[in-house]
Design an enzyme around this catalytic site. Structure first.
Site, PDB file in Angstrom:
ATOM      1  N   ALA A  10      -4.264  34.101   8.754  1.00 39.52           N
ATOM      2  CA  ALA A  10      -3.741  35.386   8.278  1.00 39.52           C
ATOM      3  C   ALA A  10      -3.194  36.173   9.449  1.00 39.52           C
ATOM      4  O   ALA A  10      -3.592  35.960  10.596  1.00 39.52           O
ATOM      5  CB  ALA A  10      -4.848  36.203   7.608  1.00 39.52           C
ATOM      6  N   TYR A  38      -2.333  45.476   5.494  1.00 37.66           N
ATOM      7  CA  TYR A  38      -3.256  44.386   5.823  1.00 37.66           C
ATOM      8  C   TYR A  38      -4.417  44.367   4.823  1.00 37.66           C
ATOM      9  O   TYR A  38      -4.712  43.335   4.208  1.00 37.66           O
ATOM     10  CB  TYR A  38      -3.790  44.555   7.252  1.00 37.66           C
ATOM     11  CG  TYR A  38      -4.975  43.667   7.525  1.00 37.66           C
ATOM     12  CD1 TYR A  38      -4.811  42.295   7.688  1.00 37.66           C
ATOM     13  CD2 TYR A  38      -6.274  44.187   7.573  1.00 37.66           C
ATOM     14  CE1 TYR A  38      -5.912  41.473   7.899  1.00 37.66           C
ATOM     15  CE2 TYR A  38      -7.365  43.374   7.784  1.00 37.66           C
ATOM     16  CZ  TYR A  38      -7.183  42.012   7.948  1.00 37.66           C
ATOM     17  OH  TYR A  38      -8.270  41.200   8.137  1.00 37.66           O
ATOM     18  N   ASN A  65     -16.585  43.797  11.864  1.00 40.78           N
ATOM     19  CA  ASN A  65     -15.794  43.448  13.057  1.00 40.78           C
ATOM     20  C   ASN A  65     -16.298  42.188  13.749  1.00 40.78           C
ATOM     21  O   ASN A  65     -17.357  42.207  14.387  1.00 40.78           O
ATOM     22  CB  ASN A  65     -15.755  44.638  14.020  1.00 40.78           C
ATOM     23  CG  ASN A  65     -14.831  45.723  13.497  1.00 40.78           C
ATOM     24  OD1 ASN A  65     -15.021  46.218  12.398  1.00 40.78           O
ATOM     25  ND2 ASN A  65     -13.815  46.066  14.256  1.00 40.78           N
TER      26      ASN A  65
END
Ligand code: UFG
Length: 330
Positions: free
Chosen positions: A80, A146, A175
């Site tokens: 991606a 996104y 994250n």
């Protein structure tokens, strides 16, 4: 839960940061791994585990070739475009790669009778948080293309489960951080946009000064708060997902995070402790599309997947990243 027997797994994006750690974990667990990657952002040097097929998700013929002659027990999808600010400027690229590319992949799986899919989604699907600690039931309201590209695919996966009986697990990563502790594979984006690598790179390369984006967010010290989860913990969740799907048909979503939020200034302090000196920085205006705070409640993954992060100490996560950045192989 355990994985019984040898599995054949396809890793899309296996030359990238998370995908390369995944390919290695699959191979080390004794399963067969095939990597599909267009090498646009991934690294040839990271292709040390399994069979490699070069191809692009936007080209259905490439995908067909990767599925011909091999049956995969499941597909893991890490390919991606991932830079939030870039997605604001180039929505077409993000929707083409992340949505159309994934749709091509799903359609190829459907055509070849492959029924299990693990999708790398993101905490960015939540947008501005209305809860301090985010559960999977938090409203879905991404702030940027996104995040929307990932949410669209999540919705497509629910439709594929209903219409075609395709099982899926959608992981909303918080994250991703750190590297393999042996320092042979790690995070290498070009340009690098992520906080921990940028902190470490600025400490190693004296000509590179750290920028901190935004100082007046509604957080205790005015900088963004994030939940850092180690790359190997993300990967181990994927293997658990394969077992889970065998017993739980349908499409399921899980947060993957450590459940602890750290502001940018706190991450900087922890990195300074690991490196052994303070890191200088400048404040810059906030980046477009950044959420002030993203911290996970991962109790659903803990309860249902029996997933438990092994790296719960931010300093230890940063140490693994530092080992890589001091001596990167690519
Ligand atoms: N930041 C800086 N300086 C830098 C880099 C980042 O101040 O040099 C700040 C960002 O503005 C943000 C925070 O540090 O506030 C974390 O930024 P990252 O780029 O490391 O991570 P993001 O939270 O923006 O994004 C990451 C992934 C996305 C994912 C998101 C979900 O890149 O794919 O986490 O939380 F969607």
């Amino acid at each position: 839960m355990t994985l019984n027997g040898k599995l054949s797994l396809l890793v899309c994006g296996g030359a990238g940061y998370i995908g390369s750690h995944m390919a290695r974990m699959i191979a080390e667990a004794g399963h067969e791994v095939t990597i599909f990657d267009n090498l646009s952002t991934g690294h040839k040097e990271a292709l040390k585990w399994g069979r490699f097929i070069q191809g692009d998700l936007r080209n259905p013929a490439d995908l067909d070739a990767a599925f011909k002659g091999t049956h995969y027990d499941a597909v893991f999808h890490f390919s991606a475009l991932i830079v939030v600010s870039e997605s604001v400027e180039k929505p077409f690229d993000y929707y083409e790669n992340n949505v159309t590319g994934t749709l091509n992949l799903l359609q190829t799986m459907h055509k070849h009778g492959v029924k299990r899919f693990v999708f790398s989604s993101t905490a960015a699907v939540y947008g501005d948080p209305v809860m301090d600690i985010i559960t999977e039931t938090h409203p879905l309201s991404p702030l940027n293309p996104y995040g929307r590209s990932k949410l669209f695919v999540e919705e497509i996966l629910e439709d594929y489960a209903t219409a075609y009986g395709m099982d899926s697990v959608r992981f909303r990563y918080f994250n991703a951080a750190g590297a393999h502790p042996d320092g042979t594979i790690g995070e290498a984006h070009n340009p690098e946009t992520h906080l921990i690598p940028n902190i470490l790179l600025s400490s190693i390369d004296k000509g590179r000064r750290l920028k901190i984006f935004g100082s007046d967010y509604p957080t205790p010290d005015g900088t963004c708060v994030r939940d850092y989860v180690h790359i190997l913990d993300l990967c181990s969740a994927h293997l658990a997902a394969v077992v889970y799907m065998a017993q739980n048909p349908g499409s399921h979503c899980f947060n993957l995070g450590n459940g602890q939020g750290f502001s940018i200034l706190e991450v900087l302090k922890a990195a300074g402790d690991v490196i052994g000196h303070r890191i200088e920085f400048d404040f810059e205006p906030a980046r477009a599309g950044d959420s002030p705070r993203l911290v996970a409640d991962s109790s659903k993954a803990l309860a249902e997947l029996k997933w438990k992060p092994r790296y719960t100490d931010l300093r230890e996560i940063i140490e693994t990243a530092y080992r890589w950045h001091k001596n990167p192989v690519y």
